[in-house]
Scaffold this motif. Sequence first.
Motif, PDB file in Angstrom:
ATOM      1  N   ILE A 206      -3.719  16.368  11.532  1.00  0.00           N
ATOM      2  CA  ILE A 206      -2.435  15.734  11.847  1.00  0.00           C
ATOM      3  C   ILE A 206      -2.617  14.645  12.888  1.00  0.00           C
ATOM      4  O   ILE A 206      -1.905  13.627  12.865  1.00  0.00           O
ATOM      5  CB  ILE A 206      -1.382  16.771  12.286  1.00  0.00           C
ATOM      6  N   ASP A 207      -3.556  14.813  13.812  1.00  0.00           N
ATOM      7  CA  ASP A 207      -3.815  13.755  14.792  1.00  0.00           C
ATOM      8  C   ASP A 207      -4.280  12.474  14.096  1.00  0.00           C
ATOM      9  O   ASP A 207      -3.834  11.362  14.441  1.00  0.00           O
ATOM     10  CB  ASP A 207      -4.869  14.215  15.800  1.00  0.00           C
ATOM     11  N   MET A 208      -5.166  12.610  13.127  1.00  0.00           N
ATOM     12  CA  MET A 208      -5.649  11.441  12.393  1.00  0.00           C
ATOM     13  C   MET A 208      -4.523  10.797  11.587  1.00  0.00           C
ATOM     14  O   MET A 208      -4.366   9.558  11.583  1.00  0.00           O
ATOM     15  CB  MET A 208      -6.798  11.843  11.468  1.00  0.00           C
ATOM     16  N   LEU A 209      -3.732  11.617  10.934  1.00  0.00           N
ATOM     17  CA  LEU A 209      -2.653  11.076  10.106  1.00  0.00           C
ATOM     18  C   LEU A 209      -1.559  10.435  10.947  1.00  0.00           C
ATOM     19  O   LEU A 209      -0.968   9.429  10.540  1.00  0.00           O
ATOM     20  CB  LEU A 209      -2.063  12.188   9.233  1.00  0.00           C
TER      21      LEU A 209
ATOM     22  N   GLU B 247       0.830  -1.199   0.000  1.00  0.00           N
ATOM     23  CA  GLU B 247       0.000   0.000   0.000  1.00  0.00           C
ATOM     24  C   GLU B 247       0.869   1.256   0.000  1.00  0.00           C
ATOM     25  O   GLU B 247       0.651   2.179   0.783  1.00  0.00           O
ATOM     26  CB  GLU B 247      -0.925   0.017   1.229  1.00  0.00           C
ATOM     27  N   GLU B 248       1.873   1.296  -0.879  1.00  0.00           N
ATOM     28  CA  GLU B 248       2.770   2.446  -0.917  1.00  0.00           C
ATOM     29  C   GLU B 248       2.033   3.749  -1.228  1.00  0.00           C
ATOM     30  O   GLU B 248       2.506   4.834  -0.901  1.00  0.00           O
ATOM     31  CB  GLU B 248       3.867   2.215  -1.968  1.00  0.00           C
ATOM     32  N   VAL B 249       0.861   3.640  -1.859  1.00  0.00           N
ATOM     33  CA  VAL B 249       0.092   4.842  -2.189  1.00  0.00           C
ATOM     34  C   VAL B 249      -0.293   5.611  -0.931  1.00  0.00           C
ATOM     35  O   VAL B 249      -0.464   6.841  -0.961  1.00  0.00           O
ATOM     36  CB  VAL B 249      -1.165   4.464  -3.006  1.00  0.00           C
ATOM     37  N   VAL B 250      -0.407   4.909   0.199  1.00  0.00           N
ATOM     38  CA  VAL B 250      -0.734   5.571   1.467  1.00  0.00           C
ATOM     39  C   VAL B 250       0.354   6.583   1.822  1.00  0.00           C
ATOM     40  O   VAL B 250       0.067   7.696   2.281  1.00  0.00           O
ATOM     41  CB  VAL B 250      -0.903   4.534   2.594  1.00  0.00           C
ATOM     42  N   VAL B 251       1.609   6.206   1.602  1.00  0.00           N
ATOM     43  CA  VAL B 251       2.720   7.096   1.937  1.00  0.00           C
ATOM     44  C   VAL B 251       2.665   8.359   1.080  1.00  0.00           C
ATOM     45  O   VAL B 251       2.720   9.482   1.600  1.00  0.00           O
ATOM     46  CB  VAL B 251       4.073   6.372   1.759  1.00  0.00           C
ATOM     47  N   SER B 252       2.557   8.192  -0.233  1.00  0.00           N
ATOM     48  CA  SER B 252       2.552   9.361  -1.118  1.00  0.00           C
ATOM     49  C   SER B 252       1.323  10.235  -0.888  1.00  0.00           C
ATOM     50  O   SER B 252       1.408  11.472  -0.925  1.00  0.00           O
ATOM     51  CB  SER B 252       2.621   8.921  -2.576  1.00  0.00           C
TER      52      SER B 252
ATOM     53  N   PHE C 137       4.815  -2.530   8.464  1.00  0.00           N
ATOM     54  CA  PHE C 137       5.568  -2.745   7.229  1.00  0.00           C
ATOM     55  C   PHE C 137       7.042  -2.381   7.402  1.00  0.00           C
ATOM     56  O   PHE C 137       7.410  -1.602   8.277  1.00  0.00           O
ATOM     57  CB  PHE C 137       4.964  -1.911   6.096  1.00  0.00           C
ATOM     58  N   ARG C 138       7.874  -2.966   6.540  1.00  0.00           N
ATOM     59  CA  ARG C 138       9.294  -2.644   6.536  1.00  0.00           C
ATOM     60  C   ARG C 138       9.504  -1.178   6.182  1.00  0.00           C
ATOM     61  O   ARG C 138       8.790  -0.610   5.372  1.00  0.00           O
ATOM     62  CB  ARG C 138      10.037  -3.542   5.543  1.00  0.00           C
ATOM     63  N   VAL C 139      10.522  -0.604   6.805  1.00  0.00           N
ATOM     64  CA  VAL C 139      10.767   0.817   6.588  1.00  0.00           C
ATOM     65  C   VAL C 139      11.354   1.057   5.204  1.00  0.00           C
ATOM     66  O   VAL C 139      12.086   0.228   4.660  1.00  0.00           O
ATOM     67  CB  VAL C 139      11.711   1.404   7.664  1.00  0.00           C
ATOM     68  N   THR C 140      10.998   2.186   4.653  1.00  0.00           N
ATOM     69  CA  THR C 140      11.579   2.692   3.408  1.00  0.00           C
ATOM     70  C   THR C 140      11.978   4.140   3.632  1.00  0.00           C
ATOM     71  O   THR C 140      11.544   4.774   4.606  1.00  0.00           O
ATOM     72  CB  THR C 140      10.575   2.623   2.245  1.00  0.00           C
ATOM     73  N   GLY C 141      12.781   4.678   2.727  1.00  0.00           N
ATOM     74  CA  GLY C 141      13.162   6.078   2.859  1.00  0.00           C
ATOM     75  C   GLY C 141      11.967   7.004   2.851  1.00  0.00           C
ATOM     76  O   GLY C 141      11.884   7.945   3.641  1.00  0.00           O
ATOM     77  N   ASP C 142      10.997   6.743   1.964  1.00  0.00           N
ATOM     78  CA  ASP C 142       9.804   7.591   1.886  1.00  0.00           C
ATOM     79  C   ASP C 142       8.983   7.521   3.168  1.00  0.00           C
ATOM     80  O   ASP C 142       8.446   8.540   3.635  1.00  0.00           O
ATOM     81  CB  ASP C 142       8.941   7.171   0.697  1.00  0.00           C
ATOM     82  N   LEU C 143       8.865   6.322   3.747  1.00  0.00           N
ATOM     83  CA  LEU C 143       8.102   6.176   4.979  1.00  0.00           C
ATOM     84  C   LEU C 143       8.773   6.919   6.129  1.00  0.00           C
ATOM     85  O   LEU C 143       8.101   7.584   6.936  1.00  0.00           O
ATOM     86  CB  LEU C 143       7.937   4.694   5.330  1.00  0.00           C
ATOM     87  N   LEU C 144      10.095   6.829   6.212  1.00  0.00           N
ATOM     88  CA  LEU C 144      10.808   7.524   7.287  1.00  0.00           C
ATOM     89  C   LEU C 144      10.626   9.036   7.178  1.00  0.00           C
ATOM     90  O   LEU C 144      10.412   9.719   8.184  1.00  0.00           O
ATOM     91  CB  LEU C 144      12.297   7.167   7.251  1.00  0.00           C
ATOM     92  N   GLU C 145      10.692   9.562   5.970  1.00  0.00           N
ATOM     93  CA  GLU C 145      10.508  11.000   5.793  1.00  0.00           C
ATOM     94  C   GLU C 145       9.075  11.415   6.106  1.00  0.00           C
ATOM     95  O   GLU C 145       8.847  12.467   6.713  1.00  0.00           O
ATOM     96  CB  GLU C 145      10.889  11.404   4.374  1.00  0.00           C
ATOM     97  N   LEU C 146       8.113  10.608   5.708  1.00  0.00           N
ATOM     98  CA  LEU C 146       6.712  10.910   6.029  1.00  0.00           C
ATOM     99  C   LEU C 146       6.505  10.943   7.532  1.00  0.00           C
ATOM    100  O   LEU C 146       5.854  11.852   8.067  1.00  0.00           O
ATOM    101  CB  LEU C 146       5.793   9.869   5.390  1.00  0.00           C
ATOM    102  N   ARG C 147       7.040   9.958   8.215  1.00  0.00           N
ATOM    103  CA  ARG C 147       6.922   9.894   9.683  1.00  0.00           C
ATOM    104  C   ARG C 147       7.510  11.144  10.327  1.00  0.00           C
ATOM    105  O   ARG C 147       6.913  11.734  11.241  1.00  0.00           O
ATOM    106  CB  ARG C 147       7.642   8.640  10.168  1.00  0.00           C
ATOM    107  N   ASN C 148       8.670  11.573   9.843  1.00  0.00           N
ATOM    108  CA  ASN C 148       9.310  12.764  10.405  1.00  0.00           C
ATOM    109  C   ASN C 148       8.540  14.036  10.054  1.00  0.00           C
ATOM    110  O   ASN C 148       8.387  14.934  10.889  1.00  0.00           O
ATOM    111  CB  ASN C 148      10.750  12.862   9.906  1.00  0.00           C
ATOM    112  N   LEU C 149       8.047  14.121   8.817  1.00  0.00           N
ATOM    113  CA  LEU C 149       7.240  15.282   8.430  1.00  0.00           C
ATOM    114  C   LEU C 149       6.012  15.429   9.311  1.00  0.00           C
ATOM    115  O   LEU C 149       5.653  16.536   9.722  1.00  0.00           O
ATOM    116  CB  LEU C 149       6.796  15.149   6.975  1.00  0.00           C
TER     117      LEU C 149
END
Length: 544
Positions: A465-468, A430-435, A479-491
Motif C-alpha cells: 500500500i505504501d508503494m501504491l 493511462e486509465e489502465v493504471v487505475v483499474s 491528470f484530471r480527476v475521474t470517478g474511478d480515480l477518486l474511488e481508487l484514491r479513497n480505497l
Amino acid sequence: MSSHMLDTDVLVIGSGGAGLSLALRLADHTRVCVVTKVALRETNTLYAQGGISAVLDKKDSWESHIRDTLDAGAGLCNPEVVRFVVSQGKDCIDWLLAHGVPFTEFHTDEGQTHLHLTREGGHTHRRVVHADDATGAALETSLEKHVRNHHNIRILEYHNVIDLITERKRGMPGQRVLGAYALHTLDNRVKTLRARIVVLATGGASKVYLYTSNPDISTGDGIALAWRAGARIANMEFMQFHPTCLYHTQVRSFLISEALRGEGAKLLLPDGSEFMSRFDSRAELAPRDIVARAIDHEMKRLGIDCVYLDISFKPAEFIRQHFPMIYAHCLELGMDITRSPIPVVPAAHFTCGGVLVDINARTDIPGLYAIGEVASTGLHGANRLASNSLLECLVFARLAAEDILREIDQAPMPPALPDWDESRVSDSDEEVVVSHNWDEIRRFMWDYVGIVRTSKRLERAKHRIDMLQSEIAEYYGNFRVTGDLLELRNLATVAELIIRSALGRKESRGLHYTRDYPRTDDSQAPKATILSPSVGQDSAFPPG
C-alpha cells in the motif's frame, strides 16, 4: 472544465438511511443539500436485508439488548452510547412507521396486529423489526419519496466529492469545514459546494476487499475525506465479514440474511454434517466474527470452495413468505431453497470503525459531523451486533439533527471559495493504471488483511500500500480527476488505515484475529485504536 458555486446551510454527503433521515429532520427548519455519487437510492441501506433491532417484546428488555451488544463488541463498546442507542429503538421504529415504512406484521387469533420480530446471531431475544427480507429497500424507498418531495431539500445525484474544504487547507486560521468540491460524473464539471455545516453519511468501506456483500459504491469515501481533512479515525482493524453470502461463480456477491439462521437454518459441510457446535455453544446464532472464522477454518481445512446453509426442512410456504427476495434470487440461479441448501461463503460486510465522533455525531473538525457506517460512535466496539447498524443510523441522525439545529444560527456562512484548479493537469492516457491498482488493492487486502491475519501478511500489505499510495498520488497530481480515480484514491487511504490499525493491535479481539497473538489480552483495560493525521502516528485511548 469550470466550476460553479452552490450555497446551502447543511451539506449532507450520502443518501442512505442516515443521510436521508437526517435531511428530513432538518429540512423543516433549514436548507439542506443531499449529495450522492450515483442515484439517490443506490446505497448500502437499499441492500440491507435483516432489519432493525429494537426492544418491542414484553419478554425482552433494554438490559438484555445492552448485554448482547456489549458481548458482541468484545470490551470496546462505550456502555453509555450503547444504553442510549438501545433506549431509542422504539422511537425510531415509530418515526419510520410515520414515514410509511411497511414493516412486516402478524395477526393474532384475537384480531390484533403486531410487528413481526425475528432473531439474529448474538441476540438472546426476538427483537429485529423487518420488512420481509428487504428491510433496507423498504426504508430507503419510503424515505426517498419524502426527501424528493420536500421543498427545502436540494438533491445532487451523480456527484462524487473530491475533498472537503477547510480553513486550514485555505491557509486561514482555524480548522472549520467550509464545504467541498464535487465532480459531476455525467458532465465532468466540478462544483464548489459551500455550507455552514457538512455531514458525512457515506457508508462503509467493504469494497476494499475482493469479496463483499456491499454494492460497488462502498469505497470508504467519507473516511478518506475526513482523514485528509484532519479528523481522527478509530478501530479500522475491525472489518466485519458476513458469514453467509451466496457462493456462485457467475454472479456478484449476494447476501443471505442472518435471519435464516434466526429461524433455524443450519450450516453444513459438503457431507451434510453440522459443525458450528464445535466452535461455539450458540452454534449458528453465535456472533458474526465467530461464525465467519468457523466457516473460513472449515473451508481451509477441507480445501472446499464453500459450505452450505440449509433451511429446506421448514415448510415451503414459510420460506417463501419470510424470505421472498432470497427465494426468488436463488430460484433465478436454479436453486430452490425450499428443497436444497444454499452454498455460502463469508464476505466483507460492515466497517465497525470509522470517523471518530462524540455523542452528538461531531468530529474533531468544527462544523463537520459523521453519521451511520462512516462513523465510529462507540456502539459497535470490536464487532457489530446484527441489525444494530440501521438503528445506529437513525439514532445518530436524530442526535446530529438536534445538535445542528442548536448550532446553525451561530454557524457562519463561509467566505467565497475558489474554483477547482485544474490548470496544471491533463487528460489521462493511462486509465489502465487505475483499474490495475484497484484490483491489486482488493486482492492483497483479501489475502493479507482478511478474516485471519498474521504480522507477516500485514507487513506485506503495508509494503504494497505504501508503494501504491505514491503511485496514486503522482497520478492524481498529473491528470484530471475521474470517478474511478477518486474511488481508487479513497480505497487506498482506507486500506492503509485498516493495515496500520491491524498492525497496532497485538492481540485477537472481536473481528481482528491474528495467529501471532491468538488470545485476547485483558491484562490492561481494552483500548480503541485511534489514528491521528495531525501527528501522523497511532495512539490508543479508552473506549468512548
